[in-house]
Scaffold this motif. Structure first.
Motif, short mmCIF file in Angstrom:
data_model
loop_
_atom_site.label_atom_id
_atom_site.label_comp_id
_atom_site.label_asym_id
_atom_site.label_seq_id
_atom_site.Cartn_x
_atom_site.Cartn_y
_atom_site.Cartn_z
N LEU A 151 42.69 20.54 47.46
CA LEU A 151 42.40 19.34 48.23
C LEU A 151 40.98 19.45 48.77
N ILE A 152 40.14 18.48 48.43
CA ILE A 152 38.73 18.51 48.79
C ILE A 152 38.48 17.60 49.99
N TYR A 153 37.70 18.12 50.96
CA TYR A 153 37.30 17.35 52.13
C TYR A 153 35.80 17.12 52.06
N ASP A 154 35.36 15.95 52.54
CA ASP A 154 33.94 15.62 52.52
C ASP A 154 33.27 16.12 53.79
N GLU A 155 31.99 15.72 53.99
CA GLU A 155 31.23 16.19 55.14
C GLU A 155 31.79 15.67 56.46
N LYS A 156 32.58 14.59 56.41
CA LYS A 156 33.22 14.08 57.63
C LYS A 156 34.59 14.69 57.85
N LEU A 157 34.92 15.70 57.04
CA LEU A 157 36.22 16.38 57.09
C LEU A 157 37.37 15.39 56.90
N VAL A 158 37.16 14.50 55.94
CA VAL A 158 38.18 13.53 55.53
C VAL A 158 38.55 13.85 54.09
N ALA A 159 39.84 13.86 53.79
CA ALA A 159 40.29 14.14 52.43
C ALA A 159 39.66 13.15 51.46
N SER A 160 39.00 13.67 50.41
CA SER A 160 38.25 12.80 49.51
C SER A 160 38.63 12.93 48.04
N ASP A 161 39.28 14.04 47.62
CA ASP A 161 39.54 14.19 46.19
C ASP A 161 40.52 15.34 45.97
N LEU A 162 41.05 15.40 44.74
CA LEU A 162 41.85 16.53 44.27
C LEU A 162 41.13 17.16 43.09
N ARG A 163 40.92 18.48 43.15
CA ARG A 163 40.18 19.18 42.10
C ARG A 163 41.15 20.02 41.27
N ASN A 164 41.11 19.81 39.97
CA ASN A 164 41.95 20.58 39.07
C ASN A 164 41.40 22.00 38.90
N VAL A 165 42.25 22.98 39.02
CA VAL A 165 41.89 24.38 38.85
C VAL A 165 42.72 24.93 37.69
N ASP A 166 42.04 25.31 36.61
CA ASP A 166 42.73 25.85 35.44
C ASP A 166 43.33 27.21 35.79
N LEU A 167 44.64 27.34 35.61
CA LEU A 167 45.31 28.59 35.96
C LEU A 167 44.90 29.74 35.05
N VAL A 168 44.24 29.46 33.93
CA VAL A 168 43.73 30.55 33.10
C VAL A 168 42.67 31.34 33.86
#
Length: 498
Positions: A151-168
């Motif tokens: 879960l990605i937060y921006d500079e205002k500490l507001v949730a802004s995106d979901l980043r996929n992380v390859d489990l490999v």
């Protein structure tokens, strides 16, 4: 006791504030070449022979290649993603398990702001909506056997995106029994990235409980696909030799010997050498000849067709292909109808389609787990004492118009339960429309509106007939005898004229 239970189950905030921009790296990010253009893929992967590459490549690399290259694998993945793409249902429940409508609406607003650009001063922004998030997670589950997101937060500490992380790229540490900590391997960083953070979430699909590293559910099909590739390669070679008519050239040795030079005839070794030279010349002039090209020759050469009568004669390879296809289908955990091999009757196809839809529903379970944890964390960051609940509507392969009679029967049953107070208004709207009640909707649970709509007055037993008004007698004027008549009365005969 209730207050004590709530105190025990209170939610504890993380010790450290979340880092803006996130910690994890994507599969295309290289910290040493962050200013360079990303390398475009080589679109010649289709030339790779899995029979030879499977001994050199990792199984996870082969699975990613096969998803793009192999027709059966691609069809199975496409079928899973299509059937599992159903409507998500997002709710917020308090610590007592009751649905909180206001918190649900607030959470939906936050999700909406995460999926659309709101700060246009940043230029281009690749924002994905909720449906694309779910598809990306499903894709990684099919390719890796699990999925990880941050879960990605921006500079205002507001949730802004979901980043996929390859489990490999994720390594696991078990410093205590059953307590696993992740770390991501990144090129250019020796120590990697520590993902022991509260904003990183992982879910697995049909995971081996004795292992922490996951495998794709399709890994069992690699050997079958390789065997089928080898059979196809052999078929190509057989077709080149026996499948097509081949030119046959007969060299008349007697004619050659008559035209042999005098100095060569006296030496047998020179005769053999001279004949072999003439054979090589003829071979070189004939081997690249096309079917539509004229072949000019002398009487020392007699051309012909080697297998003009039965060019397709050979072994029957169909049974081998059918066996490999069946094993391939089993390894893909899918139905023959989904990958275009359904050869049975209509009933069998219907059963296969139903099983395929159930398998797709199971694929949504880890997606629900990840999104529930993500959205619950967002609520907890705002101090809310409760949890988010994400589920998906069950897959249905019939068209909406065909389902309309079944939906009408469900509506009648649910309205009866709602009238009797057996279910709440929230439960009725969720089961019927998969959403919360709209603003201003009346509360009907337990009001008995169905009995009132039926007329309210008790019916007499002698007025109830098996045929409930088949001739529309209820349309007769009020008070007339026709309204209560149970049979058609014949008109009285006319009197004869005097």
């Amino acid at each position: 006791m209730a207050s004590l239970g709530k105190a025990i189950l209170s939610i504890i905030a993380p010790k450290k504030a979340v880092k803006k921009g996130g910690l994890s790296a994507t599969g295309t990010y290289n910290p040493q070449q962050s200013q360079n253009v990303l390398t475009a893929p080589q679109y010649q992967d289709h030339l790779t022979d899995i029979f030879s590459s499977r001994s050199a490549d990792d199984a996870r690399t082969l699975i990613m290649t096969l998803i793009e290259q192999d027709p059966d694998m691609s069809a199975a993945v496409n079928g899973y993603l299509t059937m599992a793409n159903t409507q998500p249902i997002i709710l917020v429940r308090d610590m007592d398990g009751e649905i909180d409508a206001d918190a649900t609406k607030a959470l939906m607003q936050k999700i909406k702001f995460m999926t659309v650009p709101t700060d246009y001063t940043k230029g281009f922004q690749m924002k994905m909506n909720l449906e694309q998030w779910c598809e990306e997670i499903r894709y990684m589950i099919l390719a890796r056997g699990g999925a990880g997101v941050e879960l990605i937060y921006d500079e205002k500490l507001v949730a802004s995106d979901l980043r996929n992380v390859d489990l490999v790229s994720v390594e696991w540490f078990e410093r205590k029994p059953g307590e696993y900590k992740p770390r991501q391997k990144v090129s250019g960083q020796t120590d990697g990235i520590d993902l022991d953070i509260p904003t990183f979430f992982v879910a697995f699909y049909r995971q081996n409980p004795t292992k922490i590293y996951s495998n794709s559910p399709f890994v069992s099909t690699i050997n079958t696909i390789a065997a089928r590739q080898q059979v196809i390669n052999d078929l190509y070679r057989i077709m080149q030799y026996t499948g097509y008519p081949r030119l046959e050239v007969t060299v008349v040795e007697e004619v050659l010997r008559k035209n042999m030079p005098a100095n060569v005839r006296m030496d047998e070794s020179k005769q053999t050498e001279w004949i072999n030279s003439r054979m090589a010349e003829i071979r070189n002039s004939v081997q690249d000849i096309r079917a539509d090209t004229a072949f000019v020759h002398m009487d020392s050469v007699e051309p012909g067709i080697m297998n003009e009568k039965s060019p397709g004669a050979g072994i029957d390879i169909s049974k081998v292909i059918e066996t490999l296809n069946a094993q391939n289908q089993a390894g893909l955990k899918t139905m023959a109808t989904v990958i275009g091999r359904g050869a049975s009757g209509v009933n069998t196809s219907s059963v296969e389609a139903r099983i395929a839809a159930m398998n797709a529903d199971e694929l949504n379970a880890p997606v629900s787990a990840i999104l529930s944890n993500v959205f619950s964390f967002m609520l907890h960051q705002d101090g809310y004492q409760g949890f988010a609940e994400v589920s998906f509507v069950k897959g249905e392969m019939r068209p909406e118009l065909e389902l309309e009679p079944q939906l009408t029967m469900r509506q009648a049953r649910l309205q009866t339960d709602l009238s009797l107070g057996l279910i709440s208004d929230l439960e009725y709207h969720l089961q019927m429309y998969h959403r919360l009640p709209p603003e201003g909707a009346p509360e009907l649970s337990g009001t008995g509106f169905m009995q009132a709509a039926a007329g309210g007055a008790e019916s007499r037993a002698d007025e109830v007939t098996p045929n409930s008004d088949p001739l529309g007698r209820s349309l007769a004027p009020e008070g007339s005898k026709m309204a209560k008549s149970k049979q058609v009365k014949k008109p009285a005969p006319k009197k004869a004229a005097a």
